[in-house]
Design an enzyme around this catalytic site. Structure first.
Site, PDB file in Angstrom:
ATOM      1  N   GLY A  74       0.767  -5.536   5.446  1.00 44.87           N
ATOM      2  CA  GLY A  74       1.080  -4.286   4.773  1.00 44.87           C
ATOM      3  C   GLY A  74       2.165  -3.534   5.508  1.00 44.87           C
ATOM      4  O   GLY A  74       3.363  -3.819   5.361  1.00 44.87           O
ATOM      5  N   GLN A 133      -7.691  -0.213  12.768  1.00 45.36           N
ATOM      6  CA  GLN A 133      -7.170  -1.512  12.312  1.00 45.36           C
ATOM      7  C   GLN A 133      -6.743  -2.316  13.540  1.00 45.36           C
ATOM      8  O   GLN A 133      -6.137  -1.780  14.463  1.00 45.36           O
ATOM      9  CB  GLN A 133      -5.976  -1.293  11.372  1.00 45.36           C
ATOM     10  N   ASP A 186       0.822  -1.218   0.000  1.00 41.59           N
ATOM     11  CA  ASP A 186       0.000   0.000   0.000  1.00 41.59           C
ATOM     12  C   ASP A 186       0.854   1.266   0.000  1.00 41.59           C
ATOM     13  O   ASP A 186       0.974   1.960   1.004  1.00 41.59           O
ATOM     14  CB  ASP A 186      -0.928  -0.001   1.226  1.00 41.59           C
ATOM     15  N   ASP A 239     -20.809  -3.243  -5.758  1.00 44.30           N
ATOM     16  CA  ASP A 239     -21.986  -2.683  -6.429  1.00 44.30           C
ATOM     17  C   ASP A 239     -22.813  -3.781  -7.110  1.00 44.30           C
ATOM     18  O   ASP A 239     -22.490  -4.965  -7.028  1.00 44.30           O
ATOM     19  CB  ASP A 239     -21.514  -1.624  -7.449  1.00 44.30           C
ATOM     20  N   LYS A 275     -12.325  -4.659  -3.465  1.00 45.42           N
ATOM     21  CA  LYS A 275     -13.542  -4.698  -2.634  1.00 45.42           C
ATOM     22  C   LYS A 275     -14.759  -4.236  -3.431  1.00 45.42           C
ATOM     23  O   LYS A 275     -15.434  -3.272  -3.082  1.00 45.42           O
ATOM     24  CB  LYS A 275     -13.389  -3.856  -1.370  1.00 45.42           C
TER      25      LYS A 275
END
Ligand code: 5BU
Length: 464
Positions: A437, A418, A236, A294, A291
């Site tokens: 990450g 987190q 990330d 929709d 992710k």
């Protein structure tokens, strides 16, 4: 069999609460019978009769509290409590998947020995879970009263875990009486007996909890084995230069790299071309943590179109199921493509504090993922500790994977909610891969740190 039992069984049959035929259970198993005790409350006479029998049974037992299990058994639990003048508590159905939050409805201060009242027992596995969570809350949980025992011998297993089972009627009794009455043919009886004896006493649902691993799953498992790693690096960073410098240095340690392609500020199509090339050279897969959430049609554009063209370069992607199964179907409208192994991982639990996912939601995600196993390789999940992850893992079919983010070398959290478990806890609980990450990319030497994560996770994985 006494007359009361006979009348009750005939009453259940008359209202259609007991059915014979062929029914697909949630687990995917085909059952020759179906019991639906939810109907009983709509028949006041039959319901009162059932409560009377439950009260008679309960009156012989010693307990301080009646604990109703939602939903079917709640009216009868209330009736028992009222008649025997005992306090009633209910176990919350929509409890949080894990973490804080009361699991009891009623006076939270009450503690003591409870009589667990439920409609059915099949394998016993959900009863173990209930007893465990009640015990964790400080209750004494030892007696379970159910209407129908359709278990394939769960009693011994329950006893071994300190639980005594009481029931009004058993499936055998239902079958015997209805066969004698002529409502059920003898061949069907044999089919039912064969079905129930085939169920494992401990986790029968899991007897059918198996799917064939799809090509992407197999590809990932092969990479893991070849490189001896179950580390997924969540890279990330917003800077393409930094991205490749960390990836090139750590590539030998990882099974997959996880991207958030939309955070790369200097993205050009060259970025993904370079990524795919490196993945081929260094033998890792590419996992875009998009992710999707929709409706299917929009997701199709998001996956196959736009500037990122994710379908072009990602081996797998993450997807929510909040909008329904159309989301995953939109990702793979033609099902699995045999020439190009690609699949989704569904978000069944999240690592962030206060997330709104309930246990019921997680279960439904897994049920849907099981039904679409050719395009769903597994799930993203998390847990409060090793036991919690184990319980969660038990829901996931064999042949599908559990990937776990929220992992560091030490437990902890960040400022935005987190939550971190250790690499060892994640794998010991049943995760197949850890997703790391900042634990790696913010380390002084990301490649060396990746090696530490690889070693820790792989050692536990191999020992299992
Ligand atoms: P971290 O730096 O190890 O905390 O990053 C974790 C990554 O995993 C990050 O990319 C998140 O978007 C991703 N993630 C997560 O942390 N928790 C989740 O429940 C899911 C994804 Br789903």
């Amino acid at each position: 069999m006494n007359n009361k039992k006979k009348d009750f069984i005939r009453g259940l049959y008359e209202i259609g609460a007991v059915k014979f035929g062929s029914f697909t259970l949630k687990s995917g198993l085909e059952s020759p019978f179906y019991l639906d005790l939810r109907k009983v409350i709509s028949y006041p006479k039959l319901h009162a009769f059932m409560c009377e029998m439950l009260i008679e049974k309960a009156a012989e037992l010693s307990f301080d509290i009646v604990m109703g299990i939602p939903y079917t058994a709640l009216p009868s639990a209330a009736s028992i409590a009222e008649k025997l003048e005992k306090p009633l508590l209910m176990l919350r159905k929509e409890k949080k998947a894990y973490g804080a939050g009361g699991i009891i409805v009623g006076d939270q201060e009450l503690k003591g020995r409870c009589l667990i009242v439920d409609d059915l027992i099949t394998t016993g596995s959900s009863k173990f879970e209930t007893a465990d969570s009640l015990r964790a809350e400080g209750f004494e949980a030892s007696d379970i009263l159910v209407v129908v025992d359709r278990s394939a011998g769960a009693e011994a297993e329950l006893k071994a875990r300190g639980l005594e089972l009481y029931s009004l009627i058993s499936l055998d009794e239902i079958v015997d009486l209805l066969c004698a009455d002529g409502s059920l043919k003898i061949e069907k009886v044999e089919e039912i007996r064969a079905f129930t004896s085939g169920l494992s006493a401990v986790v029968p649902a899991e007897a059918g909890n198996k799917v064939e691993a799809n090509p992407l799953t197999l590809k990932l498992l092969e990479v893991m084995k070849r490189k001896e790693t179950n580390l997924i690096l969540s890279l990330d960073t917003e800077d393409a230069g930094e991205f490749f410098s960390i990836l090139e240095a750590s590539a030998d340690k990882i099974a997959m790299v996880k991207t958030h392609i939309d955070i790369i500020k200097d993205f050009t199509p060259d970025f993904t071309r370079r990524l795919v090339k490196l993945a081929g050279e260094k033998d890792f897969l590419i996992f875009e943590d998009r992710k999707f959430a929709d409706i299917g049609n929009t997701v199709k554009h998001q996956f196959y179109g736009g500037i990122y063209n994710i379908a072009d370069w990602a081996d797998c992607v993450t997807s929510h199921l909040i909008a329904g199964e159309g989301t995953v179907k939109g990702l793979f409208p033609n099902g699995a493509n045999p020439d190009r192994p690609q699949a989704a991982f569904l978000l069944a639990r999240m690592s962030s504090k206060g997330n709104l996912i309930t246990e019921d939601y997680s279960r439904r995600v897994i049920d849907a993922g099981r039904g679409s196993s050719s395009i769903v390789s597994g799930y993203i999940g998390h847990g409060s500790d090793v036991d919690d992850i184990k319980k969660f893992r038990a829901m996931i079919p064999e042949g599908q994977l559990l990937l776990m983010p929220g992992v560091k070398l030490e437990r902890g959290s960040d400022k935005l909610g987190q939550q971190y478990l250790t690499a060892e806890e994640a794998i010991a609980g049943g995760a197949d891969c850890i997703i790391v990450g900042r634990g790696i990319i913010e380390a002084e030497n990301p490649a060396e740190t990746a090696e530490i994560y690889r070693q820790r996770a792989w050692t536990v994985y191999e020992n299992k």
